[in-house]
Every structure is written in C-alpha cells, then in structure tokens.
Design a protein around this motif. Structure first.
Motif, PDB file in Angstrom:
ATOM      1  N   PRO A 215      27.979 -80.804  53.149  1.00  0.00           N
ATOM      2  CA  PRO A 215      29.307 -80.263  53.389  1.00  0.00           C
ATOM      3  C   PRO A 215      30.053 -80.084  52.061  1.00  0.00           C
ATOM      4  CG  PRO A 215      29.215 -82.578  54.032  1.00  0.00           C
ATOM      5  CD  PRO A 215      27.819 -82.197  53.619  1.00  0.00           C
ATOM      6  N   VAL A 216      30.823 -78.980  51.944  1.00  0.00           N
ATOM      7  CA  VAL A 216      31.483 -78.705  50.672  1.00  0.00           C
ATOM      8  C   VAL A 216      32.749 -79.525  50.479  1.00  0.00           C
ATOM      9  CG1 VAL A 216      30.509 -76.431  50.237  1.00  0.00           C
ATOM     10  CG2 VAL A 216      32.501 -76.675  51.723  1.00  0.00           C
ATOM     11  N   GLY A 217      33.241 -80.097  51.543  1.00  0.00           N
ATOM     12  CA  GLY A 217      34.318 -81.071  51.400  1.00  0.00           C
ATOM     13  C   GLY A 217      35.677 -80.454  51.133  1.00  0.00           C
ATOM     14  N   ASP A 218      36.643 -81.286  50.767  1.00  0.00           N
ATOM     15  CA  ASP A 218      38.039 -80.872  50.635  1.00  0.00           C
ATOM     16  C   ASP A 218      38.376 -80.259  49.296  1.00  0.00           C
ATOM     17  OD1 ASP A 218      39.304 -83.632  52.597  1.00  0.00           O
ATOM     18  OD2 ASP A 218      38.619 -81.606  53.160  1.00  0.00           O
TER      19      ASP A 218
ATOM     20  N   SER B  56      44.319 -74.578  52.441  1.00  0.00           N
ATOM     21  CA  SER B  56      45.208 -74.343  53.596  1.00  0.00           C
ATOM     22  C   SER B  56      46.689 -74.380  53.188  1.00  0.00           C
ATOM     23  CB  SER B  56      44.913 -75.366  54.689  1.00  0.00           C
ATOM     24  OG  SER B  56      44.899 -76.666  54.144  1.00  0.00           O
ATOM     25  N   ARG B  57      47.047 -75.143  52.154  1.00  0.00           N
ATOM     26  CA  ARG B  57      48.451 -75.247  51.741  1.00  0.00           C
ATOM     27  C   ARG B  57      49.007 -73.921  51.223  1.00  0.00           C
ATOM     28  NH1 ARG B  57      49.509 -81.006  48.914  1.00  0.00           N
ATOM     29  NH2 ARG B  57      51.670 -80.323  49.241  1.00  0.00           N
ATOM     30  N   TYR B  58      48.117 -73.054  50.662  1.00  0.00           N
ATOM     31  CA  TYR B  58      48.612 -71.813  50.043  1.00  0.00           C
ATOM     32  C   TYR B  58      48.357 -70.580  50.905  1.00  0.00           C
ATOM     33  CZ  TYR B  58      46.887 -75.214  46.640  1.00  0.00           C
ATOM     34  OH  TYR B  58      46.557 -76.371  46.017  1.00  0.00           O
ATOM     35  N   LYS B  59      47.482 -70.756  51.911  1.00  0.00           N
ATOM     36  CA  LYS B  59      46.986 -69.593  52.638  1.00  0.00           C
ATOM     37  C   LYS B  59      48.134 -68.823  53.319  1.00  0.00           C
ATOM     38  CE  LYS B  59      42.727 -68.475  55.036  1.00  0.00           C
ATOM     39  NZ  LYS B  59      43.197 -67.510  56.008  1.00  0.00           N
ATOM     40  N   LYS B  60      49.058 -69.546  53.927  1.00  0.00           N
ATOM     41  CA  LYS B  60      50.145 -68.871  54.625  1.00  0.00           C
ATOM     42  C   LYS B  60      51.028 -68.086  53.651  1.00  0.00           C
ATOM     43  CE  LYS B  60      53.626 -69.601  58.234  1.00  0.00           C
ATOM     44  NZ  LYS B  60      54.485 -68.576  57.661  1.00  0.00           N
TER      45      LYS B  60
ATOM     46  N   ILE C 211      47.866 -68.206  41.280  1.00  0.00           N
ATOM     47  CA  ILE C 211      48.695 -69.176  40.539  1.00  0.00           C
ATOM     48  C   ILE C 211      50.075 -69.267  41.178  1.00  0.00           C
ATOM     49  CG2 ILE C 211      49.781 -69.660  38.284  1.00  0.00           C
ATOM     50  CD1 ILE C 211      46.687 -69.852  38.275  1.00  0.00           C
ATOM     51  N   GLU C 212      50.629 -68.105  41.489  1.00  0.00           N
ATOM     52  CA  GLU C 212      51.973 -68.033  42.085  1.00  0.00           C
ATOM     53  C   GLU C 212      52.022 -68.853  43.378  1.00  0.00           C
ATOM     54  OE1 GLU C 212      53.776 -63.973  42.448  1.00  0.00           O
ATOM     55  OE2 GLU C 212      54.138 -64.564  44.528  1.00  0.00           O
ATOM     56  N   ALA C 213      51.010 -68.665  44.202  1.00  0.00           N
ATOM     57  CA  ALA C 213      50.974 -69.382  45.484  1.00  0.00           C
ATOM     58  C   ALA C 213      50.914 -70.900  45.264  1.00  0.00           C
ATOM     59  CB  ALA C 213      49.763 -68.915  46.302  1.00  0.00           C
ATOM     60  N   MET C 214      50.072 -71.315  44.328  1.00  0.00           N
ATOM     61  CA  MET C 214      49.926 -72.748  44.062  1.00  0.00           C
ATOM     62  C   MET C 214      51.206 -73.351  43.501  1.00  0.00           C
ATOM     63  SD  MET C 214      46.089 -72.970  42.529  1.00  0.00           S
ATOM     64  CE  MET C 214      44.911 -73.852  43.554  1.00  0.00           C
ATOM     65  N   LEU C 215      51.825 -72.609  42.550  1.00  0.00           N
ATOM     66  CA  LEU C 215      53.053 -73.133  41.939  1.00  0.00           C
ATOM     67  C   LEU C 215      54.191 -73.142  42.962  1.00  0.00           C
ATOM     68  CD1 LEU C 215      52.949 -71.513  38.364  1.00  0.00           C
ATOM     69  CD2 LEU C 215      52.611 -73.934  38.964  1.00  0.00           C
ATOM     70  N   LYS C 216      54.268 -72.149  43.845  1.00  0.00           N
ATOM     71  CA  LYS C 216      55.310 -72.093  44.874  1.00  0.00           C
ATOM     72  C   LYS C 216      55.189 -73.290  45.812  1.00  0.00           C
ATOM     73  CE  LYS C 216      57.675 -68.207  44.379  1.00  0.00           C
ATOM     74  NZ  LYS C 216      59.092 -68.263  44.006  1.00  0.00           N
ATOM     75  N   LYS C 217      53.948 -73.609  46.197  1.00  0.00           N
ATOM     76  CA  LYS C 217      53.745 -74.635  47.221  1.00  0.00           C
ATOM     77  C   LYS C 217      53.695 -76.037  46.643  1.00  0.00           C
ATOM     78  CE  LYS C 217      53.698 -73.506  50.811  1.00  0.00           C
ATOM     79  NZ  LYS C 217      54.891 -73.060  51.587  1.00  0.00           N
ATOM     80  N   GLU C 218      53.272 -76.197  45.372  1.00  0.00           N
ATOM     81  CA  GLU C 218      53.091 -77.546  44.829  1.00  0.00           C
ATOM     82  C   GLU C 218      53.752 -77.769  43.498  1.00  0.00           C
ATOM     83  OE1 GLU C 218      48.854 -78.191  44.812  1.00  0.00           O
ATOM     84  OE2 GLU C 218      48.957 -78.986  46.858  1.00  0.00           O
ATOM     85  N   ASP C 219      54.316 -76.701  42.929  1.00  0.00           N
ATOM     86  CA  ASP C 219      54.967 -76.804  41.624  1.00  0.00           C
ATOM     87  C   ASP C 219      54.026 -77.193  40.483  1.00  0.00           C
ATOM     88  OD1 ASP C 219      57.441 -75.910  41.197  1.00  0.00           O
ATOM     89  OD2 ASP C 219      58.502 -77.788  41.600  1.00  0.00           O
ATOM     90  N   LYS C 220      52.775 -77.221  40.777  1.00  0.00           N
ATOM     91  CA  LYS C 220      51.815 -77.531  39.711  1.00  0.00           C
ATOM     92  C   LYS C 220      50.449 -76.954  40.070  1.00  0.00           C
ATOM     93  CE  LYS C 220      50.585 -82.198  41.321  1.00  0.00           C
ATOM     94  NZ  LYS C 220      49.165 -82.105  41.543  1.00  0.00           N
TER      95      LYS C 220
ATOM     96  N   TYR D 245      42.410 -66.125  47.667  1.00  0.00           N
ATOM     97  CA  TYR D 245      41.770 -67.318  48.251  1.00  0.00           C
ATOM     98  C   TYR D 245      40.753 -67.883  47.255  1.00  0.00           C
ATOM     99  CZ  TYR D 245      43.262 -65.313  52.818  1.00  0.00           C
ATOM    100  OH  TYR D 245      43.968 -64.783  53.857  1.00  0.00           O
ATOM    101  N   ALA D 246      39.948 -66.958  46.694  1.00  0.00           N
ATOM    102  CA  ALA D 246      38.851 -67.374  45.816  1.00  0.00           C
ATOM    103  C   ALA D 246      39.382 -68.113  44.593  1.00  0.00           C
ATOM    104  CB  ALA D 246      38.028 -66.157  45.401  1.00  0.00           C
ATOM    105  N   PHE D 247      40.434 -67.560  43.979  1.00  0.00           N
ATOM    106  CA  PHE D 247      40.960 -68.209  42.772  1.00  0.00           C
ATOM    107  C   PHE D 247      41.569 -69.571  43.089  1.00  0.00           C
ATOM    108  CE2 PHE D 247      40.315 -64.329  40.318  1.00  0.00           C
ATOM    109  CZ  PHE D 247      39.884 -64.894  39.118  1.00  0.00           C
ATOM    110  N   CYS D 248      42.275 -69.647  44.212  1.00  0.00           N
ATOM    111  CA  CYS D 248      42.822 -70.950  44.609  1.00  0.00           C
ATOM    112  C   CYS D 248      41.685 -71.957  44.797  1.00  0.00           C
ATOM    113  CB  CYS D 248      43.629 -70.839  45.905  1.00  0.00           C
ATOM    114  SG  CYS D 248      45.203 -69.982  45.690  1.00  0.00           S
TER     115      CYS D 248
END
Lengths: 492, 492
Positions: free
Chosen positions: B29-32, B37-41, B165-174, B480-483
């Motif tokens: 299994p590729v695992g977590d 899922s946090r950025y997908k929406k 990057i934008e999605a990740m920074l928006k959702k987690e600030d890092k 999705y791929a880059f995230c």
C-alpha cells in the motif's frame, strides 16, 4: 602555338588526303574566284544605311523565351521576310511552326550551280536591363560598336549575309550560286520545333552547301572554324523517403536521410577516374581521330589564365584526356542543380529530409542519342537507388539533341576555310566546342547536310551577357566574306 | 506489451537493487504520504478561476525567436513573477540574461527538508496563424480543451506546479518541502544563455530534487517518464570549385562539379552499414546497458502504423540496432539541408555548379561533446574533400548541447515514479527520446542535478504545431500530481 599546330596537322593531311593540299597551302595564290571588287564600293558606301537598318532590326525585342514577347517575335519575322523580299529574294515567307515562326527565302535562277543554305536565328536571349549601360532594345552606336540585345547573337550574322546578296544583286542582277535562307526563332530555347519543320520541308531545304551565321571569330585578326558540337540530354528526378521532412530527434537514426541517399546516388554516377559509371554510356562514343587529337593539342589554350578568371584551383575530369579533349570530344554527366531539406538563407531546422531533388545534364558526342542516354541513366538510378527510397521523374523539356562532327573533307568546309584564309591573311584555327547547337545537329542528322560555322561576331562581344555589342567592322567584314564565299563556290 | 516490459525489468531490479522493490511493487500500500485530500477541494473549486488566469497567461505572445516579441517576453516574465509572489513564494524576480530573462522564486521555510527545483519555460514556438481554427493568442475553451499557442508547451506545466503550491499554502500555510522555481525564456531557441546563467547562480539553484514540467504523458490513462535525451551539434559548410556556376558546354568535363564533389563528401560520412564513418565519432559513446536494451525492446511501438503515417517504406539505420535503440541511444549525423546549382521551380540552366552548400546536425549520446564532434567532422571533411575543392564554414548558432541519461536509481526518480503509479493506477512507461533538451543536459552536466520529466500535457496536444491545446483535465491532474509529489518527498 599556331605553328606547332599546323606542322603535324599538315603532315597528317598530306599523307592521307593529298587533295587537301589546296586548302591548307600558304603558297598557292587564291586567284580571282574570290574577287569582290565589284561589290566592295556598294558595301562600303551603304554602311551608314545598313547600320540604321540594323538598329531597326535589333530594336525588336524578339526574346523567344518570354510569352509576353510573342507579338514581337512575329513582328521580327515579318521585318526579316520584308527585307528579304526587298533584297530581291524570291518566295520570302513567314512559315508557322508549333512555336515561333521560321523565315524562309530563296534565289534559284542559276541552273546547274550549287545551292547554298544559310542558317541563322532571329530570336535573342532575355535581358537583365539593370546591368546594361544603355537600353538593350534602343541600340546605340558608340566607338564603332553597336550595343543592343541580339546585335552579335545573331542579328548581325543574318544581316551581313542578306546585305552580301543585296550587293551582288544590285551590281550584277544575279548571284553566282543559288541561295536559300532559313532563319528560325527558337535557337535560344533549344530549337524544339526545328526537327519537325526540317522533316516536313526536306525539299524546300534541299541544298549542296550549308553555313550557319550563328558563329564567331576568335578576334579581329584570328579566324576560326568550329568542327564539332556536343549533343545534350536533360532530366530531373526526386528521391523520396517520407511524405515530409521529419523531426531529427524523433526520426534521426531510423529514417533514411533523403539528402544522403541522393548524395550516394549522385556519387554512383562516376567512377574514381572521373568516367561516367552508367552502364552502356560510352557504347556509341567513337575514339578520337588523330586529326581531332592534333586539333585539341594545338589549339590556343592558356590553362592558368582560365583558372584564374574562373577562380578554380585545377581543371580535372575523365582520366586519360586533356582539358580540351574532355570538352570537345568526351561526353559528360553533370548535376546542374540539387536541393533537399532546409535551404533558406538563415536559420536551421532539425530535420531528416524526406525528399531530395536533382537535375542532370549530359553533353553527348558522336552517335549517342539523347533518348537512349536518358534510358541508360534511369536504369542506373533503378540499380543504385538506396533501399527505402522511391524515385519519380519530371519532364524537363530542355536539351534533347545530338552531337555533330563536321569533316574537313567536304567542299563546303574547304570553301569557308579558303575564304577565311584569304580574308584574314592566315588559316583559321580549327576548333571543337563543348557547347551544343541543336540546328547544326539537326541539319547534319536529319538532312545529312553538314553545316559549317561562318559568322563574324567576335568572342569578346558579350553575347548572352549584358552590354552585348557587334563591331561595325564585323558587319562590313561579314559582307565581304559572304560575297567571297558565294563567288568561290560559284566558280567551281 | 507493458507486461512483457516489466517482467524482465523487475527481475533485473530485484536482483541488483533490492531497495528498489518498494518503488515497483504493486502490492504494497502506498500509504498516507501521498494523501492530498486537504487540497483537492480547493483545487477543484478554483478550476474556473484558474482557467481564466491560464487564458491570460497564454494570451501573451511570448515567442522567443521573434525580435518583435521582445516586449511580450518581458511582460510574460513579469506576469509569472507577479503570480509567484501572490502565490506566497519568496524572492520572486525577473533575472536578466544575455537573451530573454529568467524567472526565479523560492519557498524555503522548512529547515531540514529537501529542496525541490521545478524547471519550465515560458517562451513558445512561432505560429502559422492561417492554419489555426482560432487566434493562437486569443485562447478559447472548447469541449474541455484550451486552444492557444503554448497552452501545452509549456505554460500548462508551469501553472499546474504554481497552483499546487497555491493550494498547499492556502490550506496549510506551509509546504512539506522547500521549493525553487526556475522558468526560462529561451527553451524554444536552444537555451543558449542557460549554461552561463546556471554557472553564475549555482547557489541560487542548489537543490536535492529537480523536475521539468516540459514533459508529457502518453495519454490520459498511460503515464510515462523519459530517461534520456540526446545532445546536438550543428554546422554549415560550403564547397567551392569556381567563383560562379560555369557553362556546361564550355566547362562540362574539365571543371570539378561542386554538386557532385559535395555528394561524394556527404556519401563519405557513413559506411555501408549506416555507421558514421567520421574517425573518433563513437569514442565517447557508451554501450547500451541491459536496462536500456530492455526498455527499448519493450516500449510500445507500432512500426507499421508509424511507417504509414509518415509515407515511409521502411525504417533503417545503423546496423545491429532496433529502431528505438537507434533513436534513443545511438548518435547520428544527418544532413538537414543541401543546395547547389540551379534550383528554381521551373526551367533549366546548363551549368556546372561552382559551389554547393550543406547543413548538418548530429544527435549525440553519452559523453560526446558537441564541440569535439564538430572538430572531428571538420577533420573528416579535410581528409575527404575532393581535389580542386575548397571548404569554408559558416557559424550557424543552433544546437550545441550534450546528451543526458537519467538513472532510475535516484530518490527523485523513485518519487515521481511512485506518484505517477498512484495517480494513474499503473506504472509509467519508461522511455528514452531521441530529441534534445538543453536544459535537462545543463542541469545534469553543470549542476550534477538529475532532472526528471514531470509534465501532464498529452502526446496528441499539437505542441509545436497549429491548434495546440491543453486539456482542462490535464491542468487539474497536474495539480494533484505536484501536491502528491511534494508531500511524498516531504514525508521521507
């Protein structure tokens, strides 16, 4: 050089053709048969009128290769036909062909005397007007030269022959021989319709002697005669490996490169000794005669001067022959154009070319037939086409004529030779030429009528180039020469 | 096909690199570590906004090869730099080069985590506007596709990475890793100024992982990764035998024919087995590895289909190699253009050409250096130039870059491989390519930083052609791929 030339040639001739002695002797007096004193004053007095007439003739832009000049071609033919009629020639007419018309006229009032056919062409080369110092179709006389397109090639030759007849008819009301004129309008485009015309008019063209005014002399003081012309054959083909040029990153290494396949094919046309490697190519080439070898060996030729003028490092060709022998007596196969891939001035395309194009021209000698040679080359191509390539042919038109050699052992050669010797005070250089002259070959091959060069433009008069001119002295000397020639033939 | 491929490859890997097992296993299994899922929406919700932003980006006619578009190039670089800043990247700037500027930005807030460098190019190919169904710089969305020049190559790749990057920074600030972006403006003209820029900015570009968004996937359902690019070298030379084309009647037989001398020279570049015959050409070519052989043997390849599409009869090249091996792993020497003599569409000139021109391109592999190869070819030419010919060279600019191979035995390969496997539900095809990518080679060779293809345009999206488009689904999948990639690397 000339002395070196005539020593062995004369020895050869004396040994094998003793009846030649007359023609080549320097000592024997030429006699009255060439006395033109009766016409000379008329010719000299009329030069100003003739120059004016010549200028009218040269003014007509008879460029045979331009569709836009078709009417001018017709006008030029009619100008000539009218002039011939006014001169006293009979049966002067403009005869249609599938291309530009032919002008014919004859004078046939001395039964029992030979008939002399005089050939010339009234069409001219195109012009690059920007390069001319004066308008090529508004002829200008300057310092004894008349500048205009066609002045030297070949309108000057035509008028000198006509004016010679005019002088004779004015002074004696008759000619010493029967004369026919044939002036064609397609020499500059390879005389494509002349063979058909000749075959359809064999009786009309029947003659004992034939001369071409489309000819030159080496200089004002050096006469020359041309004894051979080469034939010609042209073709174009395309080698295809793909339906377009392909990306060299994606196909480079697996697609046969059409430029390179073409290079291999072209390289296969000759062997390492410079001989054409096409099977059967030399089958109908005759070995050079001793006379021909002597002519080439002794012709004036400054190799170093010619190299320098043309920016070449060395002359080289088929092994075992001198440069002049190669050009006068050996056939050639030359690529005249090749193109493939990305050829724009600047930039670069990373492609594997999918097609390559090649144009060829053969110069032919002796009994080589252009159609047969083209077939032999096609067979060679079929055998040497790299695997994966396809060949297609395009009909080029262009040259498709045979070579012609002219014997020194004829009445008509001897007559011209003697006249030139008398006129210039020295024997003509006997030369071959590597060029082709469709008309010469057609007369020789279709009518079995050898035709000799008898023209008076000079080698330096820029024919086919800009600022073409003819010396007024050439126009005058040409008339003397034709009068001498006809008198000489008539006296025999 | 794919099954056949992975069986031997996997066996090879299991035997020699047991730590690889994780990457290739289908069962584990590729695992977590790739859970996005946090950025997908955010990504999905913002697609309409992003498409609008993308259209603005593609509207800028950033054609690097046209001098007239210089201002557009600058505008495009600034558009990117602004976007990077708004996204939350630091140090975003437009950096000048001797050509078009480079855009740089970084996010460097997670000490101890690896740094990922993402490369792309914002310049685009020229357009033949008449062939397009819509204006190439007024992008249009039709049926889930966005049509416009550069949409696929390579603006789509750039925005997917930035939006991830934008999605990740928006959702987690890092971000889970440190990130650097380098977007150049000269990829489409061979990246001439990139080596100098890289050498002058080694610290700025320091990274642990590198990916190029200038890359594609085989299709919507078939992932692929490219493991080798070839280098390139170009040259142009002229062979001269006289200072102009000369009359074939006067010179045919004695003047060396420049077209034919060139053909001989070109024919000398290869031996009968299709191998480049230039001395030393293969000295730095490495034999194919077993892994490379296996990759080429098992890659999907329909020879018959490709032949038909390209109007070719057969694929053929260096003996002893398959078509794909030739294109992926063997160097080439291809004539890309040749021209000599009379090449106009119609007509015919009876000449012996006095010069001939040739352009060459080599595709290089392994350790071959373009400069060295050019020198070897010049030596070959000097040895094989037919006597009487002179060679001159013209500086072409063009390709001058080295090949690059990328190992499967690196952290960055494994990360991308795993992400693609997860995203598509199947292992990526491992492919070579015969094309060249200057940037890839420069990163590999100048920074010792292997760079892997990680882009989501599809092979059918007409890049470099008219009606180029990018699927909206590619833009989404790319994010999705880059995230997934950054998360996966950050989790290690």
């Amino acid at each position: 050089m000339k002395q070196l030339f005539f020593l062995p040639l004369t020895m050869f001739i004396l040994l094998f053709h003793s009846y030649y002695a007359e023609a080549f002797s320097k000592t024997k007096p030429v006699g009255d048969s060439m006395d033109i004193s009766r016409y000379k004053k008329y010719i000299d007095d009329n030069m100003p009128v003739h120059v004016k007439e010549f200028i009218d003739f040269v003014s007509i832009p008879s460029i045979s290769s331009l569709a836009a000049n078709k009417a001018a071609m017709q006008r030029c033919a009619e100008f000539l036909s009218n002039k011939l009629q006014k001169t006293g020639m009979f049966n002067a007419k403009v005869l249609p062909t599938d291309g530009h018309p032919v002008v014919f006229a004859e004078w046939n009032k001395v039964a029992g005397k030979p008939t002399v056919l005089i050939y010339g062409h009234y069409d001219v080369q195109p012009v690059q007007e920007a390069l001319w110092v004066s308008n090529p179709f508004v002829p200008k006389e300057m310092n004894g030269r008349i500048y205009g397109r066609g002045a030297a090639d070949d309108k000057g030759g035509i008028v000198t022959a006509i004016w010679a007849i005019e002088a004779m008819l004015k002074k004696e009301d008759k000619l010493p021989v029967n004369v026919k004129f044939l002036f064609e309008g397609e020499e500059e485009v390879g005389s494509p319709n002349l063979p058909k015309f000749i075959m359809a008019n064999k009786d009309l063209l029947k003659a004992d002697y034939a001369y071409s005014v489309d000819a030159f002399q080496k200089s004002d003081t050096e006469p020359e005669m041309i004894l051979s012309v080469r034939g010609g054959a042209t073709m174009e083909f395309t080698l295809t490996t793909a339906n377009r040029d392909l990306h060299s990153g994606v196909f480079g290494g697996k697609l046969i490169n059409a430029s390179q396949a073409m290079a291999q094919l072209i390289a296969s046309f000759h062997d390492a000794d410079g001989k054409v490697a096409v099977e059967g190519f030399y089958d109908k080439v005759l070995p050079m005669t001793d006379e021909e070898k002597t002519m080439a060996a002794n012709a004036p030729y400054d190799e170093q001067k010619e190299l320098t003028e043309n920016g070449a490092k060395l002359w080289k060709g088929e092994k075992g022959y001198t440069s002049l022998e190669r050009v006068w007596y050996r056939p050639t196969l030359d690529v005249t154009g090749v193109w493939s891939g990305y050829t724009a001035d600047d930039g670069f395309l990373n492609i594997v070319p999918g097609s390559a194009h090649c144009r060829l021209m053969c110069r032919l000698v002796a009994d080589q037939k252009s159609g047969e040679i083209i077939e032999l080359i096609k067979k060679h191509i079929a055998l040497h086409t790299p695997q994966g390539s396809t060949i297609t042919y395009k009909d080029l038109g262009g040259f498709a004529n045979e070579a012609a050699q002219f014997s020194t052992n004829t009445q008509s050669f001897r007559a011209a030779y003697r006249v030139l010797t008398k006129l210039y005070g020295k024997e003509p250089l006997l030369m071959g030429t590597g060029g082709s002259n469709a008309a010469c070959a057609h007369f020789k091959n279709l009518l079995n009528l050898p035709i000799y060069s008898f023209g008076f433009l000079q080698e330096d008069e820029n024919y086919h180039s800009h600022n073409e001119f003819m010396r007024v002295s050439d126009l005058q000397k040409g008339q003397y020469a034709f009068c001498m020639l006809l008198k000489y033939i008539g006296a025999k």
